[in-house]
Design a protein around this motif. Structure first.
Motif, PDB file in Angstrom:
ATOM      1  N   GLY A  30      23.710  56.083 -62.822  1.00 16.80           N
ATOM      2  CA  GLY A  30      22.685  55.630 -63.758  1.00 16.80           C
ATOM      3  C   GLY A  30      22.108  56.691 -64.676  1.00 16.80           C
ATOM      4  N   LEU A  31      22.667  57.901 -64.672  1.00 18.37           N
ATOM      5  CA  LEU A  31      22.232  58.891 -65.677  1.00 18.37           C
ATOM      6  C   LEU A  31      22.719  58.437 -67.047  1.00 18.37           C
ATOM      7  CD1 LEU A  31      23.195  62.160 -63.746  1.00 18.37           C
ATOM      8  CD2 LEU A  31      20.955  61.042 -63.837  1.00 18.37           C
ATOM      9  N   HIS A  32      23.920  57.882 -67.074  1.00 24.20           N
ATOM     10  CA  HIS A  32      24.482  57.279 -68.271  1.00 24.20           C
ATOM     11  C   HIS A  32      24.313  55.764 -68.139  1.00 24.20           C
ATOM     12  CE1 HIS A  32      27.609  55.944 -71.141  1.00 24.20           C
ATOM     13  NE2 HIS A  32      27.388  57.107 -71.725  1.00 24.20           N
ATOM     14  N   VAL A  33      24.289  55.074 -69.259  1.00 24.51           N
ATOM     15  CA  VAL A  33      24.098  53.622 -69.237  1.00 24.51           C
ATOM     16  C   VAL A  33      25.165  52.934 -68.386  1.00 24.51           C
ATOM     17  CG1 VAL A  33      23.932  51.529 -70.633  1.00 24.51           C
ATOM     18  CG2 VAL A  33      23.059  53.695 -71.529  1.00 24.51           C
ATOM     19  N   SER A  34      26.441  53.317 -68.610  1.00 25.26           N
ATOM     20  CA  SER A  34      27.492  52.545 -67.949  1.00 25.26           C
ATOM     21  C   SER A  34      28.627  53.396 -67.370  1.00 25.26           C
ATOM     22  CB  SER A  34      28.096  51.566 -68.959  1.00 25.26           C
ATOM     23  OG  SER A  34      28.546  52.294 -70.085  1.00 25.26           O
ATOM     24  N   LYS A  35      28.874  54.567 -67.950  1.00 23.30           N
ATOM     25  CA  LYS A  35      30.004  55.389 -67.558  1.00 23.30           C
ATOM     26  C   LYS A  35      29.753  56.063 -66.213  1.00 23.30           C
ATOM     27  CE  LYS A  35      30.691  59.487 -69.170  1.00 23.30           C
ATOM     28  NZ  LYS A  35      31.214  60.138 -67.961  1.00 23.30           N
ATOM     29  N   LYS A  36      30.833  56.355 -65.455  1.00 21.03           N
ATOM     30  CA  LYS A  36      30.688  57.174 -64.246  1.00 21.03           C
ATOM     31  C   LYS A  36      30.030  58.493 -64.636  1.00 21.03           C
ATOM     32  CE  LYS A  36      34.484  55.397 -61.412  1.00 21.03           C
ATOM     33  NZ  LYS A  36      35.114  54.441 -62.369  1.00 21.03           N
ATOM     34  N   ASP A  37      29.095  58.972 -63.825  1.00 18.27           N
ATOM     35  CA  ASP A  37      28.333  60.150 -64.221  1.00 18.27           C
ATOM     36  C   ASP A  37      28.103  61.155 -63.093  1.00 18.27           C
ATOM     37  OD1 ASP A  37      26.644  58.532 -62.798  1.00 18.27           O
ATOM     38  OD2 ASP A  37      25.444  57.919 -64.529  1.00 18.27           O
ATOM     39  N   LEU A  38      28.679  60.899 -61.921  1.00 16.82           N
ATOM     40  CA  LEU A  38      28.582  61.872 -60.835  1.00 16.82           C
ATOM     41  C   LEU A  38      29.951  62.013 -60.187  1.00 16.82           C
ATOM     42  CD1 LEU A  38      26.340  63.584 -59.259  1.00 16.82           C
ATOM     43  CD2 LEU A  38      26.510  61.799 -57.516  1.00 16.82           C
ATOM     44  N   GLY A  39      30.449  63.255 -60.147  1.00 14.00           N
ATOM     45  CA  GLY A  39      31.770  63.495 -59.572  1.00 14.00           C
ATOM     46  C   GLY A  39      31.693  64.516 -58.459  1.00 14.00           C
ATOM     47  N   ILE A  40      32.618  64.381 -57.489  1.00 12.14           N
ATOM     48  CA  ILE A  40      32.649  65.353 -56.408  1.00 12.14           C
ATOM     49  C   ILE A  40      34.084  65.716 -56.097  1.00 12.14           C
ATOM     50  CG2 ILE A  40      32.520  63.569 -54.596  1.00 12.14           C
ATOM     51  CD1 ILE A  40      30.675  65.689 -53.116  1.00 12.14           C
ATOM     52  N   LEU A  41      34.289  67.005 -55.856  1.00 16.97           N
ATOM     53  CA  LEU A  41      35.620  67.535 -55.571  1.00 16.97           C
ATOM     54  C   LEU A  41      35.484  68.345 -54.283  1.00 16.97           C
ATOM     55  CD1 LEU A  41      38.550  68.138 -56.512  1.00 16.97           C
ATOM     56  CD2 LEU A  41      37.595  69.945 -57.970  1.00 16.97           C
ATOM     57  N   SER A  83      27.407  64.340 -65.342  1.00 18.12           N
ATOM     58  CA  SER A  83      27.426  64.338 -66.804  1.00 18.12           C
ATOM     59  C   SER A  83      26.160  63.647 -67.307  1.00 18.12           C
ATOM     60  CB  SER A  83      28.690  63.649 -67.323  1.00 18.12           C
ATOM     61  OG  SER A  83      28.807  62.353 -66.801  1.00 18.12           O
ATOM     62  N   SER A  84      26.001  63.578 -68.634  1.00 20.32           N
ATOM     63  CA  SER A  84      24.852  62.942 -69.315  1.00 20.32           C
ATOM     64  C   SER A  84      23.627  63.840 -69.416  1.00 20.32           C
ATOM     65  CB  SER A  84      24.409  61.632 -68.640  1.00 20.32           C
ATOM     66  OG  SER A  84      25.265  60.597 -69.032  1.00 20.32           O
ATOM     67  N   ASN A  85      23.485  64.807 -68.513  1.00 19.32           N
ATOM     68  CA  ASN A  85      22.322  65.689 -68.555  1.00 19.32           C
ATOM     69  C   ASN A  85      22.776  67.099 -68.162  1.00 19.32           C
ATOM     70  OD1 ASN A  85      19.985  67.202 -67.805  1.00 19.32           O
ATOM     71  ND2 ASN A  85      18.833  65.306 -67.565  1.00 19.32           N
ATOM     72  N   ALA A  86      22.538  68.059 -69.059  1.00 17.64           N
ATOM     73  CA  ALA A  86      23.056  69.418 -68.846  1.00 17.64           C
ATOM     74  C   ALA A  86      22.182  70.238 -67.904  1.00 17.64           C
ATOM     75  CB  ALA A  86      23.181  70.145 -70.185  1.00 17.64           C
ATOM     76  N   ASN A  87      21.002  69.744 -67.590  1.00 18.48           N
ATOM     77  CA  ASN A  87      20.040  70.536 -66.806  1.00 18.48           C
ATOM     78  C   ASN A  87      19.957  71.966 -67.357  1.00 18.48           C
ATOM     79  OD1 ASN A  87      18.151  71.249 -64.919  1.00 18.48           O
ATOM     80  ND2 ASN A  87      19.546  71.267 -63.149  1.00 18.48           N
ATOM     81  N   ALA A  88      19.834  72.058 -68.677  1.00 16.58           N
ATOM     82  CA  ALA A  88      19.707  73.349 -69.362  1.00 16.58           C
ATOM     83  C   ALA A  88      18.374  73.392 -70.082  1.00 16.58           C
ATOM     84  CB  ALA A  88      20.837  73.524 -70.372  1.00 16.58           C
ATOM     85  N   CYS A  89      17.750  74.556 -70.160  1.00 15.31           N
ATOM     86  CA  CYS A  89      16.416  74.692 -70.761  1.00 15.31           C
ATOM     87  C   CYS A  89      15.430  73.787 -70.034  1.00 15.31           C
ATOM     88  CB  CYS A  89      16.439  74.373 -72.252  1.00 15.31           C
ATOM     89  SG  CYS A  89      17.502  75.454 -73.202  1.00 15.31           S
ATOM     90  N   ASP A 131      16.092  61.195 -58.508  1.00 15.93           N
ATOM     91  CA  ASP A 131      16.171  60.033 -57.603  1.00 15.93           C
ATOM     92  C   ASP A 131      17.566  59.416 -57.661  1.00 15.93           C
ATOM     93  OD1 ASP A 131      15.649  59.416 -60.265  1.00 15.93           O
ATOM     94  OD2 ASP A 131      14.661  57.510 -59.789  1.00 15.93           O
ATOM     95  N   LYS A 132      18.091  59.303 -58.870  1.00 20.85           N
ATOM     96  CA  LYS A 132      19.422  58.713 -59.038  1.00 20.85           C
ATOM     97  C   LYS A 132      20.516  59.639 -58.488  1.00 20.85           C
ATOM     98  CE  LYS A 132      18.100  55.931 -63.000  1.00 20.85           C
ATOM     99  NZ  LYS A 132      18.146  55.766 -64.457  1.00 20.85           N
ATOM    100  N   VAL A 133      20.372  60.931 -58.765  1.00 13.71           N
ATOM    101  CA  VAL A 133      21.374  61.892 -58.276  1.00 13.71           C
ATOM    102  C   VAL A 133      21.375  61.894 -56.748  1.00 13.71           C
ATOM    103  CG1 VAL A 133      21.990  64.346 -58.190  1.00 13.71           C
ATOM    104  CG2 VAL A 133      21.227  63.325 -60.346  1.00 13.71           C
TER     105      VAL A 133
END
Lengths: 408, 408
Positions: A30-41, A83-89, A131-133
């Motif tokens: 849910g960080l992005h409206v519809s696209k997959k946005d959390l990946g794990i390797l 993805s969707s949020n760079a957590n930068a600055c 919360d979403k992450v």
């Protein structure tokens, strides 16, 4: 390394989970409206780790956490990416959030905290919706990770238009060794790891210090030789995990197959780099520039990158305009050593400039060549014997469109 | 130099022939389909001369001729300029043609050959149509030159959309001194004098060596601080002629009004530089970046130029997107010394970033501000007390359009 290359086979359907002992997956939190946005390797065993990071002064929080993880034992077992949020600055809160991502992932996988790397890509200056992450990391179905390479590749994308992967195999001591990679790219791609994430997995058995040396050397002639728009992001990194499960003896610089391993790693990195360049924001073509006859490798790389980074060359390729003058101008304003008189400039097989003056060519034929999706520009210098390559893309209306309206 | 500036007055209707003893004109000789394409600028007496040239390795033929002229006596009396054809990458024939332009002009004006400078701008790699140029130089009506500043300004343009001029006056020893300039710019504008021609006239009495020092120093913070697309052309130069007809005593560094003269020259150069940036190919807005609090002037200039040269910042301004993150990223990838924590970033009067984190602002107000034609971005560093400025323009669909179809 030319002979070694012949032993290395491309694995057409390979992915980051083709090397033994790797799992991957991606979900939508849910960080992005519809696209997959959390990946794990994940590697099933601790793996030798190496990484290179953006040279931007403003390194984003996840990069700090990943550096902190790797420096502990030079090993990794998992990489968590959003993805969707760079957590930068994002200041202290951002750093806290990145450490929390690491912590949650380690707990969920029952591994050491410093065996987890963290990567983020997306908009700058907004706090992560933790919360979403958190929910995502806690709820991801690890049983489904076995076949989740594609989901992982999707989850790491931002404005990319296709997933990027590469896989090569070769033998060491009779054992099959696999090196594979996944990447995301698109805009803000230039020197020094710009808004680009690369994740490379291998079951080779290699100490992390050698892996780091090889990655640094190869990054300089692959990922660092692509450019989309000359910008450099705050978040980029390439991480390699080598878990040793192929079963050959530990590689060293004296090992007969060390160069084969390095060549395999280079093939994966170059393959990913070209895919990133081809998918530059708004791009319709991949531009490859080969510079030969330079005094030093560095000179060759600098000139290749100046040409492929020139807005005027990029728009000319977009417009199928055989404008070799812009290539010459770009060669001329690089800092590299150049003897203007002896240069030859080619678009594809067509010689266009030699001995300081234009060579007659068929406008029609070159225009037709420039309609291809993969354009090769070759420059022959007379300053020495060194070569260099760089990759980029054309500059189009869509680049402007995408970037004039990205954030709002 | 702040106090000196107050004595310097802008001359709204001034031009390159406002300083005493200068004539100018421009005609159509047929290099271009319809636009004026040959310009001439004349001083009635030999003038102290100074010039700066492109740093491109491939200096075009006319630059070599101009350098040859100036080095003889450091004086000039005329500048002959053509547009539509750069006479660059044209080999020995090109050099011969440029010398022929000089020769014809000198004969026509009955002045020494080395009192003539030559400048060209336009397409690279095609030989000049010397029959047309010759006819033009021989037939131009020198009696009409008295009021031909506008014609000259038109004749030097290529893809520019408006003529560029500037004129300032001040007094030295009770005499009125005028400094004025004409320029052409548009695409391929970046460091080191890229596809840009600047012609500055003054009736000040100044030795050419001092004039050269002042021009070099001022060029670095004016013309060399503008960027349109990061490319650097083969043809660019700025030439100054100072004919001394204002009648004051010869200037030296110890003269009470030396700084006033320099400030006047800087105002003209900055004025022209901003006009060139505003008229970048396809541009709709002038972007000005002010960097303060840098450790060195060089750092401040480097950072300012990185920001104004960022394709992502340029597209954001075009799209009226308050994307301060791209400004921060551009600061971050400059080589300059930066303390990331203490930075403040403003768009116009709006503070958007401070102490490493975003500052809340009204999206609506900033969006509305970004609809102006002159956008000011200010960056406050905490590394020292030095300042720097740079100017550029937004990146638009029309930039791509113009450059995807320029040559063919």
């Amino acid at each position: 390394m030319e002979t070694a290359e012949t032993q290395i086979q491309k694995v057409e359907n390979g992915s980051i989970i083709t090397p033994k002992g790797f799992l991957a997956g991606g979900i939508h939190v849910g960080l992005h409206v519809s696209k997959k946005d959390l990946g794990i390797l994940v590697s099933t065993t601790p793996a030798s780790a190496a990484a290179v990071y953006t040279q931007n002064h403003f390194q984003a929080a996840p990069l700090k956490v990943t550096q902190n993880s790797i420096q502990e034992e030079n090993k990794l077992q998992a990489i968590i990416v959003n993805s969707s949020n760079a957590n930068a600055c994002t200041g202290e809160q951002g750093l806290k959030d990145a450490y929390e991502m690491r912590n949650l992932t380690a707990k969920r996988l029952h591994i050491k905290e410093h065996f987890v790397a963290v990567a983020s890509t997306g908009v700058i200056g907004q706090h992560l919706q933790m919360d979403k992450v958190t929910k995502g990391i806690e709820e991801v179905d690890y049983n489904s990770l076995l076949s989740g390479a594609k989901a992982f590749q999707e989850a790491i994308l931002t404005t990319d238009t296709f997933i990027k992967g590469s896989c090569y195999q070769f033998e060491i001591e009779g054992k099959t060794v696999t090196i594979a990679g996944a990447a995301k790219g698109s805009g803000m791609i230039h020197p020094n790891m710009a808004t680009m994430l690369g994740f490379i997995t291998t079951d080779a058995n290699v100490p992390s210090s050698l892996l780091q040396d090889a990655l640094k050397e190869i990054t300089d002639v692959t990922f660092n030789q692509i450019t989309v728009d000359g910008d450099t992001s705050t978040n980029d990194m390439v991480v390699v995990m080598a878990n040793g499960l192929a079963g050959h003896s530990l590689l060293s610089k004296d090992h007969a197959d060390w160069n084969t391993f390095k060549e395999g790693l280079k093939l994966v990195c170059e393959d990913l780099a070209k895919q990133i360049a081809r998918d530059g924001e708004g791009a319709t073509k991949l531009i490859e520039v080969n510079v030969k006859g330079a005094r030093t490798k560095k000179d060759a790389n600098v000139i290749a990158k100046k040409i492929v980074g020139s807005s005027l060359v990029k728009t000319a390729v977009f417009g199928t305009d055989a404008n070799w003058g812009r290539i010459v101008a770009a060669i001329g304003y690089s800092d590299a050593e150049v003897n203007p008189e002896g240069i030859e400039v080619y678009m594809g097989p067509y010689l266009m400039f030699k001995n300081g003056i234009p060579v007659p060519f068929s406008e029609e034929e070159v225009k037709s060549y420039l309609e291809n999706e993969h354009i090769v520009i070759t420059v022959l210098l007379t300053n020495g014997n060194e070569e260099g390559k760089a990759w980029g893309c054309d500059l189009t209306y869509d680049y402007v469109k995408i970037n004039a309206s990205y954030r709002t």
